[in-house]
Design a protein around this motif. Structure first.
Motif, PDB file in Angstrom:
ATOM      1  N   TYR A 125       0.825  -1.202   0.000  1.00 10.03           N
ATOM      2  CA  TYR A 125       0.000   0.000   0.000  1.00 10.03           C
ATOM      3  C   TYR A 125       0.865   1.260   0.000  1.00 10.03           C
ATOM      4  CZ  TYR A 125      -3.469   3.448   1.349  1.00 10.03           C
ATOM      5  OH  TYR A 125      -4.284   4.560   1.383  1.00 10.03           O
ATOM      6  N   LEU A 126       1.864   1.293   0.860  1.00  7.87           N
ATOM      7  CA  LEU A 126       2.751   2.461   0.910  1.00  7.87           C
ATOM      8  C   LEU A 126       3.435   2.689  -0.428  1.00  7.87           C
ATOM      9  CD1 LEU A 126       4.529   2.323   4.388  1.00  7.87           C
ATOM     10  CD2 LEU A 126       2.986   4.080   3.519  1.00  7.87           C
ATOM     11  N   GLY A 127       3.915   1.618  -1.029  1.00  9.40           N
ATOM     12  CA  GLY A 127       4.572   1.758  -2.327  1.00  9.40           C
ATOM     13  C   GLY A 127       3.649   2.341  -3.374  1.00  9.40           C
ATOM     14  N   SER A 128       2.401   1.881  -3.407  1.00  8.53           N
ATOM     15  CA  SER A 128       1.450   2.374  -4.416  1.00  8.53           C
ATOM     16  C   SER A 128       1.126   3.839  -4.202  1.00  8.53           C
ATOM     17  CB  SER A 128       0.169   1.531  -4.395  1.00  8.53           C
ATOM     18  OG  SER A 128      -0.542   1.727  -3.186  1.00  8.53           O
ATOM     19  N   VAL A 129       1.057   4.284  -2.938  1.00  5.88           N
ATOM     20  CA  VAL A 129       0.762   5.693  -2.650  1.00  5.88           C
ATOM     21  C   VAL A 129       1.951   6.580  -2.970  1.00  5.88           C
ATOM     22  CG1 VAL A 129       0.306   7.338  -0.803  1.00  5.88           C
ATOM     23  CG2 VAL A 129      -1.017   5.221  -0.932  1.00  5.88           C
TER      24      VAL A 129
ATOM     25  N   PRO B  71      16.215   9.856   3.581  1.00  4.46           N
ATOM     26  CA  PRO B  71      15.099   8.976   3.239  1.00  4.46           C
ATOM     27  C   PRO B  71      13.778   9.556   3.749  1.00  4.46           C
ATOM     28  CG  PRO B  71      16.206   8.156   5.181  1.00  4.46           C
ATOM     29  CD  PRO B  71      16.984   9.358   4.738  1.00  4.46           C
ATOM     30  N   VAL B  72      12.660   8.946   3.344  1.00  4.18           N
ATOM     31  CA  VAL B  72      11.354   9.471   3.748  1.00  4.18           C
ATOM     32  C   VAL B  72      10.845   8.823   5.030  1.00  4.18           C
ATOM     33  CG1 VAL B  72      10.720  10.047   1.389  1.00  4.18           C
ATOM     34  CG2 VAL B  72      10.063   7.817   2.319  1.00  4.18           C
ATOM     35  N   PHE B  73      11.468   7.730   5.453  1.00  2.05           N
ATOM     36  CA  PHE B  73      10.983   7.022   6.637  1.00  2.05           C
ATOM     37  C   PHE B  73      11.846   7.347   7.851  1.00  2.05           C
ATOM     38  CE2 PHE B  73       9.682   4.279   3.041  1.00  2.05           C
ATOM     39  CZ  PHE B  73       8.314   4.325   3.244  1.00  2.05           C
ATOM     40  N   ARG B  74      11.266   7.163   9.024  1.00  2.00           N
ATOM     41  CA  ARG B  74      11.997   7.331  10.276  1.00  2.00           C
ATOM     42  C   ARG B  74      13.176   6.363  10.332  1.00  2.00           C
ATOM     43  NH1 ARG B  74      10.227  11.527  13.873  1.00  2.00           N
ATOM     44  NH2 ARG B  74       7.973  11.442  14.134  1.00  2.00           N
ATOM     45  N   PRO B  75      14.253   6.741  11.018  1.00  2.00           N
ATOM     46  CA  PRO B  75      15.332   5.772  11.251  1.00  2.00           C
ATOM     47  C   PRO B  75      14.843   4.663  12.178  1.00  2.00           C
ATOM     48  CG  PRO B  75      15.713   7.777  12.517  1.00  2.00           C
ATOM     49  CD  PRO B  75      14.553   8.056  11.606  1.00  2.00           C
ATOM     50  N   SER B  76      15.419   3.481  12.023  1.00  2.00           N
ATOM     51  CA  SER B  76      15.015   2.349  12.856  1.00  2.00           C
ATOM     52  C   SER B  76      16.243   1.649  13.404  1.00  2.00           C
ATOM     53  CB  SER B  76      14.161   1.361  12.056  1.00  2.00           C
ATOM     54  OG  SER B  76      14.910   0.787  11.005  1.00  2.00           O
ATOM     55  N   VAL B  77      16.044   0.932  14.518  1.00  2.00           N
ATOM     56  CA  VAL B  77      17.106   0.143  15.128  1.00  2.00           C
ATOM     57  C   VAL B  77      16.537  -1.222  15.487  1.00  2.00           C
ATOM     58  CG1 VAL B  77      18.338   2.144  16.055  1.00  2.00           C
ATOM     59  CG2 VAL B  77      16.596   1.005  17.461  1.00  2.00           C
ATOM     60  N   ARG B  78      17.429  -2.165  15.713  1.00  2.00           N
ATOM     61  CA  ARG B  78      17.046  -3.468  16.253  1.00  2.00           C
ATOM     62  C   ARG B  78      17.282  -3.409  17.760  1.00  2.00           C
ATOM     63  NH1 ARG B  78      14.412  -7.326  13.685  1.00  2.00           N
ATOM     64  NH2 ARG B  78      15.873  -9.030  14.119  1.00  2.00           N
TER      65      ARG B  78
ATOM     66  N   VAL C 260       2.802   6.292   9.655  1.00  2.00           N
ATOM     67  CA  VAL C 260       2.977   5.274   8.626  1.00  2.00           C
ATOM     68  C   VAL C 260       2.792   5.837   7.218  1.00  2.00           C
ATOM     69  CG1 VAL C 260       1.970   3.151   7.697  1.00  2.00           C
ATOM     70  CG2 VAL C 260       2.361   3.372  10.151  1.00  2.00           C
ATOM     71  N   LEU C 261       1.819   6.726   7.026  1.00  2.00           N
ATOM     72  CA  LEU C 261       1.453   7.169   5.681  1.00  2.00           C
ATOM     73  C   LEU C 261       1.680   8.656   5.434  1.00  2.00           C
ATOM     74  CD1 LEU C 261       0.181   6.639   2.921  1.00  2.00           C
ATOM     75  CD2 LEU C 261      -2.083   6.919   3.971  1.00  2.00           C
ATOM     76  N   ALA C 262       1.136   9.507   6.300  1.00  2.00           N
ATOM     77  CA  ALA C 262       1.184  10.947   6.024  1.00  2.00           C
ATOM     78  C   ALA C 262       2.585  11.519   6.157  1.00  2.00           C
ATOM     79  CB  ALA C 262       0.223  11.688   6.951  1.00  2.00           C
ATOM     80  N   ARG C 263       3.324  11.093   7.182  1.00  2.00           N
ATOM     81  CA  ARG C 263       4.669  11.633   7.353  1.00  2.00           C
ATOM     82  C   ARG C 263       5.584  11.290   6.173  1.00  2.00           C
ATOM     83  NH1 ARG C 263       9.785  11.295   9.410  1.00  2.00           N
ATOM     84  NH2 ARG C 263      10.403  13.049  10.738  1.00  2.00           N
TER      85      ARG C 263
END
Length: 437
Positions: A20-24, A355-362, A341-344
């Motif tokens: 879904y995110l990819g299509s938007v 990048p457009v997404f938040r940074p992430s960690v394990r 998830v979507l608007a940001r």
């Protein structure tokens, strides 16, 4: 039926979140670039790579207050014209005396040259005399004016900043997609840049919908719900770098909603609505914006996404300018998760950020969790760094529907569609939130 049971029952036939995110996001384009004066560029995203037109420092200069000299005149092995016996108690048993032939400040511009046995008194930032290759700090001297006695000789090159030492001309200062920070403004200015090409900050309009909504400043009564969403989402959009405008509350009136959205297209690069995305009798946003007219699909497509909380999301365009619209659920926790998830990411893409997404960690999970089957869950959590490296993550009580948990969270713990149980001690993904505390 519990919320978890509802979520599990709804999981069948849902669109995977990644799909879904990819299509938007593929339907969005970064805003057209514009040339801004450096004083206005902070907070925007560069549309082009920026290269240093000039070196920094621009000339050889002193890095400290002191005396600019030739190292051979003060080196330990030299007994040149400045050598004199050391006063009693001087460390090293000797000192050097040099004639002070002038003073140089940061505003000095005439070139001068050192001769053997001489030095210049210099301020930090002052241009170096020709032939100078060391600056002796004032505290290593008797601070003399006509002549100076040097008690400690620094190494060759001490206190000297050579032209281009930090940033030679032609250096790539920042790539397209980089946010312009205060420090980057300083770097641009120092290398002779007065303006940069950036993407403008997206103008984002936030609209809360629902007959039941009342404005803040009062408590909820039966049949009334205080509008927390439009305030929260306006703040979230501003945090994401947008110019955010809260329109307020729109009743569930078809013509009123259409007219409001049409009006807002004149000042918006993105419109966010909250509420009415489900399939119930009161979910007017979905019914109005997805209605087919003249055999054509409605301007907004609503999709049931494998997301917990808030499976129902909408995306499309409105108005002659085809301004993008993101439709989020009305439950406050689901609205804020849907924004993340979507608007940001949509705001970041419009701004040209990478990048457009938040940074992430394990992170090492501190508590065993269950998660609804078939859904990707985003749960408020607190992330901490471990001694010796790595991270731990503590889920916050109440799950994603608890606003107090979201208010305390500095991360969002992510449990994938296939995860039904995550055991304490296992490693999980966590999105890092930009919280200034």
């Amino acid at each position: 039926m519990t919320a978890t049971a509802d979520a599990e029952a709804a999981a069948n036939g849902l669109t995977p979140l990644a799909d879904y995110l990819g299509s938007v996001l593929r339907r969005l384009r970064a805003l057209p670039p514009l040339d801004l004066d450096l004083t206005q560029a902070y907070g925007n995203v560069l549309a082009e790579d920026v290269v240093a037109p000039h070196s920094f420092p621009a000339f050889d200069q002193s890095a400290v207050d002191g005396y600019a000299a030739r190292w051979e005149d003060i080196s330990g092995g030299s007994r040149g014209p400045g050598y004199v016996p050391a006063p009693s108690g001087t460390p090293g048993g000797r000192s050097i005396r040099l004639n002070v032939v002038g003073d140089l400040g940061a505003a000095s511009w005439r070139p001068v040259r050192l001769t053997p046995g001489s030095c210049f008194s210099v301020a930090a930032g002052a241009p170096l005399p020709i032939a100078a290759d060391v600056v002796v700090p004032v505290e290593w001297t008797d601070q003399g004016m006509a002549a100076v006695e040097i008690f400690r000789a620094p190494k060759r090159g001490y206190g000297v900043r050579r032209a281009g030492e930090e940033l030679p001309a032609g250096t790539l200062l920042a790539r397209a997609g980089t946010y312009v920070s205060p420090a980057l403004v300083a770097v641009f200015a120092a290398t002779g840049i007065g303006h940069v090409v950036v993407r403008p900050s997206p103008r984002v309009v936030i609209v809360a919908t629902g007959d039941e909504l009342v404005d803040v400043g009062r408590g909820s009564q039966p049949g009334q719900v205080v509008d927390a969403n439009s305030h929260a989402l306006t703040a979230a959009a501003a945090e994401a770098g947008a110019l955010a405008y809260r329109v307020g509350i729109c009743d569930d009136d078809p013509e009123g909603l259409r007219g409001l959205l049409e009006d807002q297209t004149l000042r918006a690069d993105l419109i966010i609505t909250t509420g009415g995305t489900g399939t119930g009798p009161g979910d007017m946003v979905r019914r109005i914006l997805s209605r087919r007219e003249g055999g054509r699909a409605g301007p907004v497509v609503f999709t049931d996404v494998a997301l917990y909380p808030g499976t129902a999301l909408g995306f499309g365009t409105v108005g002659a300018e085809e301004v993008p619209v993101v439709c989020l659920p009305g439950e406050p926790g689901a609205a804020l998760i849907g924004f993340e998830v979507l608007a940001r990411p949509a705001i970041q893409l419009l701004a040209g950020a990478e990048p457009v997404f938040r940074p992430s960690v394990r992170a090492h999970l501190l508590e065993t969790l269950s998660s609804p089957v078939g859904l990707r869950e985003f749960r408020p959590a607190h992330v901490a760094e471990r001694r010796g490296g790595g991270y731990t993550v503590q889920p916050l009580s109440g799950g994603p529907f608890t606003l107090s948990g979201l208010a305390e969270a500095n991360g969002l713990l992510v449990l994938g569609e296939r995860v039904t149980t995550a055991a304490a001690g296992s490693t999980v993904d966590v999105l890092l939130l930009d919280r200034r505390r």
